[in-house]
Design a protein around this motif. Structure first.
Motif, PDB file in Angstrom:
ATOM      1  N   VAL A  52      34.096  -1.805 -27.404  1.00 53.20           N
ATOM      2  CA  VAL A  52      35.006  -0.607 -27.206  1.00 53.20           C
ATOM      3  C   VAL A  52      35.728  -0.225 -28.547  1.00 53.20           C
ATOM      4  CG1 VAL A  52      37.075   0.014 -26.006  1.00 53.20           C
ATOM      5  CG2 VAL A  52      35.291  -1.103 -24.779  1.00 53.20           C
ATOM      6  N   GLN A  53      36.189  -1.260 -29.240  1.00 55.68           N
ATOM      7  CA  GLN A  53      36.524  -1.101 -30.569  1.00 55.68           C
ATOM      8  C   GLN A  53      35.614  -0.372 -31.409  1.00 55.68           C
ATOM      9  OE1 GLN A  53      39.934  -1.654 -31.216  1.00 55.68           O
ATOM     10  NE2 GLN A  53      40.272  -2.355 -29.205  1.00 55.68           N
ATOM     11  N   PHE A  54      34.439  -0.833 -31.391  1.00 54.67           N
ATOM     12  CA  PHE A  54      33.535  -0.152 -32.087  1.00 54.67           C
ATOM     13  C   PHE A  54      33.430   1.277 -31.701  1.00 54.67           C
ATOM     14  CE2 PHE A  54      29.042   1.390 -33.024  1.00 54.67           C
ATOM     15  CZ  PHE A  54      28.952   0.768 -34.210  1.00 54.67           C
ATOM     16  N   VAL A  55      33.393   1.667 -30.551  1.00 55.54           N
ATOM     17  CA  VAL A  55      33.100   3.022 -30.340  1.00 55.54           C
ATOM     18  C   VAL A  55      34.599   3.781 -30.658  1.00 55.54           C
ATOM     19  CG1 VAL A  55      33.196   4.605 -28.178  1.00 55.54           C
ATOM     20  CG2 VAL A  55      31.818   2.564 -28.309  1.00 55.54           C
ATOM     21  N   ILE A  56      35.564   3.230 -30.693  1.00 52.63           N
ATOM     22  CA  ILE A  56      36.884   4.206 -31.100  1.00 52.63           C
ATOM     23  C   ILE A  56      36.885   4.160 -32.493  1.00 52.63           C
ATOM     24  CG2 ILE A  56      39.241   3.630 -31.398  1.00 52.63           C
ATOM     25  CD1 ILE A  56      39.243   2.122 -28.628  1.00 52.63           C
ATOM     26  N   THR A 111      46.163  -0.787 -28.323  1.00 50.64           N
ATOM     27  CA  THR A 111      47.349  -0.702 -29.178  1.00 50.64           C
ATOM     28  C   THR A 111      47.968   0.435 -28.764  1.00 50.64           C
ATOM     29  OG1 THR A 111      45.783   0.315 -30.919  1.00 50.64           O
ATOM     30  CG2 THR A 111      46.230  -2.290 -30.861  1.00 50.64           C
ATOM     31  N   PRO A 112      49.117   0.646 -29.121  1.00 49.76           N
ATOM     32  CA  PRO A 112      49.951   1.938 -28.898  1.00 49.76           C
ATOM     33  C   PRO A 112      49.244   3.133 -29.342  1.00 49.76           C
ATOM     34  CG  PRO A 112      51.362   0.281 -29.772  1.00 49.76           C
ATOM     35  CD  PRO A 112      50.106  -0.213 -29.854  1.00 49.76           C
ATOM     36  N   ASN A 113      48.745   3.060 -30.504  1.00 52.47           N
ATOM     37  CA  ASN A 113      47.738   4.306 -31.067  1.00 52.47           C
ATOM     38  C   ASN A 113      46.474   4.667 -30.283  1.00 52.47           C
ATOM     39  OD1 ASN A 113      46.743   2.243 -32.192  1.00 52.47           O
ATOM     40  ND2 ASN A 113      46.011   3.376 -34.200  1.00 52.47           N
ATOM     41  N   ILE A 114      46.028   3.707 -29.486  1.00 49.07           N
ATOM     42  CA  ILE A 114      44.801   4.214 -28.737  1.00 49.07           C
ATOM     43  C   ILE A 114      45.027   4.311 -27.154  1.00 49.07           C
ATOM     44  CG2 ILE A 114      43.199   3.706 -30.657  1.00 49.07           C
ATOM     45  CD1 ILE A 114      42.833   0.853 -29.083  1.00 49.07           C
ATOM     46  N   LYS A 115      46.209   3.901 -26.873  1.00 50.70           N
ATOM     47  CA  LYS A 115      46.437   3.633 -25.504  1.00 50.70           C
ATOM     48  C   LYS A 115      46.133   4.880 -24.565  1.00 50.70           C
ATOM     49  CE  LYS A 115      50.037   1.879 -22.375  1.00 50.70           C
ATOM     50  NZ  LYS A 115      50.574   0.670 -22.238  1.00 50.70           N
ATOM     51  N   LYS A 116      46.368   5.878 -25.146  1.00 52.11           N
ATOM     52  CA  LYS A 116      46.139   7.336 -24.391  1.00 52.11           C
ATOM     53  C   LYS A 116      44.538   7.519 -24.042  1.00 52.11           C
ATOM     54  CE  LYS A 116      45.151   9.896 -28.817  1.00 52.11           C
ATOM     55  NZ  LYS A 116      45.544  10.572 -29.713  1.00 52.11           N
ATOM     56  N   ARG A 117      43.639   6.657 -24.704  1.00 52.27           N
ATOM     57  CA  ARG A 117      42.316   6.520 -24.351  1.00 52.27           C
ATOM     58  C   ARG A 117      41.678   5.969 -23.217  1.00 52.27           C
ATOM     59  NH1 ARG A 117      39.065   6.999 -29.787  1.00 52.27           N
ATOM     60  NH2 ARG A 117      37.431   7.690 -28.376  1.00 52.27           N
ATOM     61  N   PHE A 118      42.707   5.020 -22.716  1.00 48.38           N
ATOM     62  CA  PHE A 118      42.538   4.221 -21.579  1.00 48.38           C
ATOM     63  C   PHE A 118      43.080   4.481 -20.378  1.00 48.38           C
ATOM     64  CE2 PHE A 118      41.677   1.717 -25.583  1.00 48.38           C
ATOM     65  CZ  PHE A 118      40.709   0.946 -25.012  1.00 48.38           C
ATOM     66  N   LEU A 119      42.277   4.335 -19.261  1.00 48.70           N
ATOM     67  CA  LEU A 119      42.721   4.727 -18.006  1.00 48.70           C
ATOM     68  C   LEU A 119      42.927   3.310 -17.314  1.00 48.70           C
ATOM     69  CD1 LEU A 119      40.067   7.307 -16.918  1.00 48.70           C
ATOM     70  CD2 LEU A 119      42.121   7.526 -18.136  1.00 48.70           C
ATOM     71  N   THR A 120      43.887   3.407 -16.477  1.00 52.06           N
ATOM     72  CA  THR A 120      44.311   2.135 -15.566  1.00 52.06           C
ATOM     73  C   THR A 120      44.089   2.238 -14.091  1.00 52.06           C
ATOM     74  OG1 THR A 120      46.464   2.748 -15.615  1.00 52.06           O
ATOM     75  CG2 THR A 120      45.860   1.389 -17.306  1.00 52.06           C
ATOM     76  N   ARG A 156      36.292  11.672 -28.155  1.00 50.86           N
ATOM     77  CA  ARG A 156      35.721  12.280 -26.857  1.00 50.86           C
ATOM     78  C   ARG A 156      35.676  11.081 -25.828  1.00 50.86           C
ATOM     79  NH1 ARG A 156      30.172  15.114 -27.948  1.00 50.86           N
ATOM     80  NH2 ARG A 156      31.236  15.971 -29.686  1.00 50.86           N
ATOM     81  N   MET A 157      35.560   9.751 -26.052  1.00 52.78           N
ATOM     82  CA  MET A 157      35.261   8.920 -25.279  1.00 52.78           C
ATOM     83  C   MET A 157      36.622   8.338 -24.438  1.00 52.78           C
ATOM     84  SD  MET A 157      31.854   8.322 -25.105  1.00 52.78           S
ATOM     85  CE  MET A 157      30.541   8.479 -26.060  1.00 52.78           C
ATOM     86  N   MET A 158      36.685   8.062 -23.185  1.00 54.85           N
ATOM     87  CA  MET A 158      37.932   7.386 -22.697  1.00 54.85           C
ATOM     88  C   MET A 158      37.279   6.173 -22.083  1.00 54.85           C
ATOM     89  SD  MET A 158      40.439   9.565 -22.976  1.00 54.85           S
ATOM     90  CE  MET A 158      41.786   8.973 -21.614  1.00 54.85           C
ATOM     91  N   PHE A 159      38.364   5.131 -21.674  1.00 56.74           N
ATOM     92  CA  PHE A 159      37.873   3.971 -21.535  1.00 56.74           C
ATOM     93  C   PHE A 159      38.545   3.230 -20.353  1.00 56.74           C
ATOM     94  CE2 PHE A 159      37.533   4.566 -25.892  1.00 56.74           C
ATOM     95  CZ  PHE A 159      36.219   4.075 -26.147  1.00 56.74           C
TER      96      PHE A 159
END
Length: 136
Positions: free
Chosen positions: A23-27, A127-136, A34-37
């Protein structure tokens, strides 16, 4: 599939070191973000697994959903890779290898991933700067 889900979604084992590393690699290699996680263990991950009739307690498959179509295992990895920048997008060409061969290699890694790469005690916290790309 529910229309509120993103166009490009990766579901991963949230306690697997290699999966979280992927996931870190894709980010890092997804310049258009484009990718969400979502982890397979999350509420969204569990809902998607149920919607597709997949086991909700087996987390040994990388799942990539593109425009409502679900791809698993090696096919999911390679379909997602085509959206990455640089040479990584060319790994998409590996789809020419028959799926049983690709998935055999994938399953070998998936079966041994905790032994070879370790396991977290909880899901990855973005992390806060990528949090928007994660769904819970």
């Amino acid at each position: 599939m529910n229309a509120t889900f993103p166009t490009h979604l990766i579901l991963f084992d949230g306690v697997c070191h290699i999966c979280s590393g992927a996931v870190q690699f894709v980010i890092k290699h997804d310049p258009n973000e484009r990718m969400m996680f979502a982890s397979l263990q999350s509420d969204i991950g569990q809902l998607i697994l149920k919607e597709h009739g997949l086991p909700i307690n087996q987390f040994d498959s990388f799942i990539y959903i593109e425009e409502g179509t679900l791809y698993k295992k090696s096919t999911g990895v390679l379909k997602a890779a085509r959206h990455l920048k640089g040479i990584y997008q060319w790994s998409y060409l590996l789809l020419a290898i028959p799926r049983p061969i690709r998935d055999w290699i994938y399953q070998l890694i998936a079966k041994n991933r905790y032994k070879w790469f370790g396991q977290r005690t909880s899901c990855m916290v973005p992390t806060p700067n990528i949090k928007k790309r994660f769904l819970t």
